[in-house]
Structure formats: C-alpha cells, structure tokens
Design an enzyme around this catalytic site. Sequence first.
Site, PDB file in Angstrom:
ATOM      1  N   SER A  67     -21.308   4.652   1.287  1.00  0.00           N
ATOM      2  CA  SER A  67     -21.674   4.956   1.975  1.00  0.00           C
ATOM      3  C   SER A  67     -22.382   6.369   2.153  1.00  0.00           C
ATOM      4  CB  SER A  67     -19.687   5.630   2.218  1.00  0.00           C
ATOM      5  OG  SER A  67     -19.324   6.831   0.551  1.00  0.00           O
ATOM      6  N   GLY A 113     -16.665   3.158  -0.591  1.00  0.00           N
ATOM      7  CA  GLY A 113     -17.300   4.588  -0.220  1.00  0.00           C
ATOM      8  C   GLY A 113     -18.989   4.139  -1.200  1.00  0.00           C
ATOM      9  N   LEU A 140     -17.797  -0.747   2.731  1.00  0.00           N
ATOM     10  CA  LEU A 140     -18.588   0.672   2.137  1.00  0.00           C
ATOM     11  C   LEU A 140     -18.266   0.041   1.155  1.00  0.00           C
ATOM     12  CD1 LEU A 140     -17.997   3.267   4.607  1.00  0.00           C
ATOM     13  CD2 LEU A 140     -19.763   1.696   5.003  1.00  0.00           C
ATOM     14  N   TYR A 186       1.003  -1.658   0.258  1.00  0.00           N
ATOM     15  CA  TYR A 186      -0.418  -0.066   0.007  1.00  0.00           C
ATOM     16  C   TYR A 186       0.823   1.205  -0.365  1.00  0.00           C
ATOM     17  CZ  TYR A 186      -4.197  -2.989   1.020  1.00  0.00           C
ATOM     18  OH  TYR A 186      -4.931  -4.011   1.710  1.00  0.00           O
TER      19      TYR A 186
END
Length: 313
Positions: A192, A189, A186, A36
Amino acid sequence: MGMSDLYGPADDQESVRTIQAALDTGITLLDTGDYYGMGHNELLIREALRGRKREGIVISVKFGAMRDVKGNWLGVDGRPEAVKNFCGYSLRRLGTEYIDIYRLGRVNPQIPIEDTVGAIAEMITAGYVRHVGLSEAGEQTIRRAHAIHPISDVQMEYSLISRGVEDAILPACRELGISVTAYGVLSRGLLSGHWSKDRQTAPNDFRAHNPRFQGDNLDRNLALVETLRHIAQAKGATVAQAAIAWVLLRGEDIVPLIGARRREQLNEALPSLALSLSASDLGDIERAIPKDAAAGQRYAPQVMAHLDSERRS
Ligand SMILES: NC(=O)c1ccc[n+]([C@@H]2O[C@H](COP(=O)([O-])OP(=O)(O)OC[C@H]3O[C@@H](n4cnc5c(N)ncnc54)[C@H](OP(=O)(O)O)[C@@H]3O)[C@@H](O)[C@H]2O)c1
C-alpha cells in the site's frame, strides 16, 4: 474482511460509512464471508444497505469456514446440508432475499466439490442465490465444479507480488468464460505504501504471522515497494494506486477487490480507476518487481499446504 476480522481493531461506524461512500461513488460489488467476524461483516453490510435499493448491488458471500467461540479455525464444511444452513443464516443476517454470488471459501478435499456446487445450484433454483463462485480453487476443481453448474467467478489472491494464478488458474478461467475477483491486491497492506518496519500488529492480526511481513522478508518486500513508489510518483500516483491499476489492467475479466476499511483508504483507492499506465510504465513496473520477487510465501506453510489452488496435479 478487515472491517470485522484479521487486521486488528476497526471502527463499525466508519466501516458502515466506508461501504456507503463506496456505493455512492458507483462501486457495485461488496465481497464478504459469513465467517468474517462470525457474522459481524454481514451485519455491517446490512446496516450499510438500509434504505437503499437492493438491485444494482452485487453481494458476494463466502461460506464454509467453521470457527469456535474464540474465533479459532476448525475446518471447512461444504456438505450440501451445511450449504443450505449457512445460506439461510447469511440471508437473515444480510436482510436480503438473495445472494448474488455464493461460494465456498476454501475447498475441503474430503467433500466432493460436485456435492457443494450441486447444493448451491439448488439454492439458485429456489431463488436464494444467483450465481456460483469459488475461492482459492485449483484448476481441476474449477473444471469439475463447472461441469455441475456454470461457475461465474473464482476469487484468488492476485497482485504484483502474488502472480501464481497466472500459471494454470487464470488460463482455465479464461477458457471456461469465468471471471476472477482478485483479492490481496495491496498484499494486505504490504503493497500500500503505508506499511513500515515499525508498524505494530496485534497478536491476532493475520499480518503478525504472515511470512511476507516478517524480519528479512519484510525488509526485502518494503525495498520492492520503494521501487514501485518511484514509478508511481513519476505518474503522480501513490503506491497503492499503481498496485491497483496494475491489477485492473490485467484484463476486463479481472475485478480487483479493495480492502479499504476507512473512507480515507477508499478515497486513495478510487483514482486508480483513472490511472493510465502505458506499456512502457508496465514494463518499468515489472522490471522493478519481477514475477517471483516477493520474499516469503503468501500464507504460512501450514496454510499453503491446504490450499487447493496451490496443489500441483
Ligand atoms: N477468498 C479469500 O481467500 C480472501 C482472502 C482475503 C481477502 N478476501 C477478500 O478480499 C478483500 C480485500 O482483501 P484484503 O483486505 O486482504 O486486501 P488488500 O486490499 O490487499 O489490503 C487491504 C489493507 O491494506 C491497507 N491499506 C492501506 N492503504 C489502503 C488503501 N488506500 N486502500 C485499501 N487498503 C489500504 C489496509 O490495512 P490497514 O488499515 O491495517 O492499514 C487494508 O486493510 C477482503 O475484504 C475480502 O472480501 C478474500
């Protein structure tokens, strides 16, 4: 992940403060991957943990994905010597003496999972790792890996609109006594309640290419979000809180990872822990968003083709 990669720009100072705020409220699990931001995310965690007691914090690290200078994905290396190399670098970057859960980010069928897990087991014997995990692994791989060394946890995408894990992987984990950390709760997003048709994404934002965020699929998926919004509002909750609470209620062996990258997102997510959804609420939610309601697959076709968890054997 989103603090370092794949979701467009992030603010390092805010990222560190968000991790610290999570720990201050009693969150104990931090999930990362050495890839990451190519080490960036581990360095953020190191910064956030400075001056804090290491005990009581569970650090889960994924490894194996190889990247070039520009961040392009080159494949997955789970060879025993690679495991030891990746682990050594992660320990240095994290500034810790051990990793709680160490896991291959993606299964590479060219390298027997037995070899990879055997190498992690050696790192456990040496005191550098505490538990073995897997990520996006299929049922057969989980069983083979578990025969070499007990697997503590399998990380899988799991949300109201990504429920494939329920078919074979979750039952196998339950049979073997393995927990599941759910990511994409989620849907990155989308679920969300804050995503909209006019949201701009940078070309290197994962969501600029993800099938569920494109054209008609996005329209259909956002319509699902609106049905969830009505149900959530009736409970005095936000869409994100309802989506997180739904995963929390799937079982005590399922731990939702929340990809909050700012304190305001963390603050919205936390009350999900106290949101009680009755059987009738859950029924309403599942009628509003039936199991296969999402338009588009959870990854692009070329990625889906390489996911061990999507292999039907
Ligand atoms: N094993 C794997 O293959 C794998 C894959 C992906 C992720 N993961 C792990 O799972 C973690 C979470 O995954 P994810 O980031 O994809 O999941 P997510 O929680 O489904 O999505 C997080 C994104 O949702 C948006 N969001 C809007 N409101 C939010 C709120 N109240 N709280 C949190 N996020 C909100 C944010 O995007 P904006 O800020 O852009 O609005 C945020 O970046 C990652 O950090 C990573 O450790 C694992």
